[in-house]
Design a protein around this motif. Structure first.
Motif, PDB file in Angstrom:
ATOM      1  N   THR A 386      24.812  57.853  75.007  1.00  0.00           N
ATOM      2  CA  THR A 386      24.173  56.550  74.856  1.00  0.00           C
ATOM      3  C   THR A 386      22.728  56.585  75.320  1.00  0.00           C
ATOM      4  O   THR A 386      21.826  56.023  74.670  1.00  0.00           O
ATOM      5  CB  THR A 386      24.959  55.487  75.645  1.00  0.00           C
ATOM      6  N   TRP A 389      20.512  58.247  72.741  1.00  0.00           N
ATOM      7  CA  TRP A 389      20.227  57.383  71.593  1.00  0.00           C
ATOM      8  C   TRP A 389      19.138  56.366  71.936  1.00  0.00           C
ATOM      9  O   TRP A 389      18.230  56.118  71.144  1.00  0.00           O
ATOM     10  CB  TRP A 389      21.500  56.679  71.145  1.00  0.00           C
ATOM     11  N   ALA A 409      20.532  59.057  62.748  1.00  0.00           N
ATOM     12  CA  ALA A 409      20.694  59.154  64.199  1.00  0.00           C
ATOM     13  C   ALA A 409      21.742  58.170  64.698  1.00  0.00           C
ATOM     14  O   ALA A 409      22.500  58.472  65.624  1.00  0.00           O
ATOM     15  CB  ALA A 409      19.353  58.898  64.893  1.00  0.00           C
ATOM     16  N   GLY A 410      21.801  56.984  64.096  1.00  0.00           N
ATOM     17  CA  GLY A 410      22.822  56.008  64.477  1.00  0.00           C
ATOM     18  C   GLY A 410      24.225  56.492  64.163  1.00  0.00           C
ATOM     19  O   GLY A 410      25.144  56.340  64.978  1.00  0.00           O
ATOM     20  N   THR A 412      25.099  59.601  63.907  1.00  0.00           N
ATOM     21  CA  THR A 412      25.345  60.691  64.854  1.00  0.00           C
ATOM     22  C   THR A 412      25.729  60.134  66.224  1.00  0.00           C
ATOM     23  O   THR A 412      26.636  60.664  66.887  1.00  0.00           O
ATOM     24  CB  THR A 412      24.084  61.565  64.973  1.00  0.00           C
ATOM     25  N   PHE A 413      25.062  59.078  66.644  1.00  0.00           N
ATOM     26  CA  PHE A 413      25.350  58.460  67.941  1.00  0.00           C
ATOM     27  C   PHE A 413      26.792  57.959  68.013  1.00  0.00           C
ATOM     28  O   PHE A 413      27.517  58.278  68.956  1.00  0.00           O
ATOM     29  CB  PHE A 413      24.362  57.312  68.180  1.00  0.00           C
TER      30      PHE A 413
END
Length: 519
Positions: A386, A389, A409-410, A412-413
């Motif tokens: 977290t 990110w 990226a979201g 992946t997060f």
């Protein structure tokens, strides 16, 4: 169209993002029910009968060759399923490299990373790319062929296309390989491909594919192996009715957000749709959809290859996206994945802390183990994911690439956070480890278990997890395992069998197993 843009992350940052997408979920768990377990069973059978060509080539061999190689190389420190699952990572990485090269070949240097991030951002790739999945071999081979077609007029393009076709045939995509070679021949009428060099390149690719295919088919024929399974031809010749709407419907969510960007790119091309950058990926997509309209056994796994032409085409649309649409994609990604991350943390609180209590009790009913027990390592890893990110969102710079970068990226997060917080509970819930342990605790290692109504995948997975022989028929075993598929159903067995155990995977309300011993 110019795609020379300043990247909002450096090369190292983008590589780390790709690694963060790819690695979590590939290792650390047993084969799960479904496709992951099915492909592991196929691999395990090959390992049990490695000296028998009939067994080895009952399925397209390329993926299983790679899985055996990665499992052997990683055997000192990884379990067999984890080591074999690395093969999917290898083929996904291969696809990412060649999709990036295709983007650069068609649209310029800046489109390479855009194509890679768009491909990683497709929702359908997330789960299917992290499981034992033989169709990832077709996915990687298709990316090689796509780059070969895009660079057909350049040095080495013919060899790339030919080698990709060979890999595709070995991956069980003979029909796809032939289709793409035919489309490559059609490229020779487009401007930029009307040259002797392009024609020689196509001829080189065709000769490579033809010679290798003749050798491969000759070997199969000498071994007496039917062509149907190694070439995956049962998809086209079975009597089952095809479902032509399956893949166009699937792409609605499977290829999000690539397909809206690709549609925008086609719209922007207008009358220039005959140019290579539009005609090549669009013709491949339409041709594959036409081929798959006759697929008798459609499925999500097979649909991976449809993402390959969409990703570079969508990347070209990303650079011409209007500011309002780009901001909409950016804020949608922030809100969607931020909300999913918050939900995952609420579920972690219910699982590890027992709060909220109502949600915790629901997790117990769903079969999640260890509810109410704090797991410090999961908390630490989830907190680091977290934090990473949040730092990424603070540091990402303005660029035409930023909306897709934030989206990928979201994704992946949330995937990495899910694996960090819940990998172990999900493993117990989705695998047959607990059932295998129950059998091993009651049946001696030198005894066998005959089965009744136990499906092949479950039987072989239980054999692996229990390290006991589970026979599909009566071979004189003292133990009997019966599977029922209705919650309250009682198996009908002769009176000389005495029940010793009954159970199921945690939270499984349908499939139950009943273990008996002969009286």
């Amino acid at each position: 169209m110019s795609t020379e843009v300043r990247r909002p992350l450096g090369q190292l940052g983008l590589l780390l993002l790709c690694a963060a997408w790819l690695l979590p979920g590939l290792i650390g768990h047993a084969p799960w029910k479904g496709g992951d377990g099915e492909h592991f069973v196929n691999l395990w059978l090959l390992l049990q009968h490695h000296a028998q060509p009939q067994a080895e080539f009952a399925t397209p061999p390329l993926y299983y060759w790679m899985a055996m190689a990665t499992a052997w190389l990683s055997s000192p420190f990884l379990a067999l399923p984890d080591g074999a699952r690395l093969a999917s990572g290898v083929f996904i990485a291969l696809a990412l490299v060649f999709v990036a090269r295709t983007g650069r070949a068609l649209y310029g240097e800046g489109a390479g990373w855009a194509a890679t991030l768009t491909l990683l951002g497709c929702m359908g790739l997330l789960v299917r790319g992290h499981e034992l999945n033989a169709y990832t071999a077709q996915f990687g081979a298709g990316a090689v062929m796509l780059y070969g077609m895009a660079s057909l007029a350049r040095p080495g393009g013919g060899w790339t296309l030919g080698v990709g076709a060979v890999l595709m045939v070995l991956a069980g995509g003979a029909a796809e390989a032939l289709l793409l070679l035919v489309l490559a021949a059609g490229l020779l009428v487009l401007e930029g491909y009307r040259s002797p060099a392009a024609r020689r390149a196509w001829a080189t690719a065709f000769v490579i594919a033809l010679v290798a295919s003749v050798v491969w088919l000759g070997y199969l024929s000498m071994q007496g192996i039917p062509f149907t399974r190694p070439l995956n031809l049962q998809r086209w010749i079975d009597n089952a009715s095809p479902r032509p709407a399956f893949y166009p419907t699937l792409l609605g969510w499977y290829a999000w957000p690539a397909w809206p960007l690709a549609a925008w790119a086609v719209y922007r091309a207008g009358r220039r749709w005959r140019e290579t950058g539009t005609a090549l990926p669009l013709s491949i997509l339409l041709a594959l959809l036409g081929l798959y309209a006759f697929d008798a056994h459609p499925g999500e796994e097979q649909g991976l290859i449809l993402l390959l032409p969409l990703a570079p085409l969508a990347a070209s649309g990303l650079f011409t996206l209007r500011r309002g649409a780009a901001n909409a994609l950016l804020w949608f990604a922030l809100m969607l994945f931020g909300f999913i991350g918050l939900v995952l943390w609420v579920y972690w609180s219910a699982h590890d802390l027992g709060l909220p209590a109502r949600l915790a009790s629901r997790l117990v009913r769903l079969g999640m183990t260890g509810v109410g027990e704090l797991r410090p390592w999961a908390l630490l890893l989830g907190g680091l994911v977290t934090l990473a990110w949040v730092v990424f969102l603070v540091r990402v710079e303005r660029s035409p690439l930023r909306p897709m970068l934030v989206w990928t990226a979201g994704m992946t997060f949330v995937w990495t956070l899910l694996m960090a917080l819940f990998l172990a509970p999900l493993d117990r819930r989705l695998s047959y480890v607990s059932v295998g342990e129950a059998l091993a605790a009651r049946v001696a290692a030198d005894e066998c278990i005959q089965t009744l109504d136990v499906r092949t995948q479950q039987r072989l997975l239980l054999s692996y997890h229990s390290d006991r022989l589970l026979a599909p028929a009566d071979v004189g075993c003292r133990w009997l395992l019966v599977e029922t598929r209705q919650r309250e159903a009682e198996p009908h067995v002769p009176a000389d069998w005495v029940k010793q155990w009954e159970g199921a995977r945690p939270g499984d309300r349908a499939d139950r197993f009943h273990l008996y011993v002969r009286n």
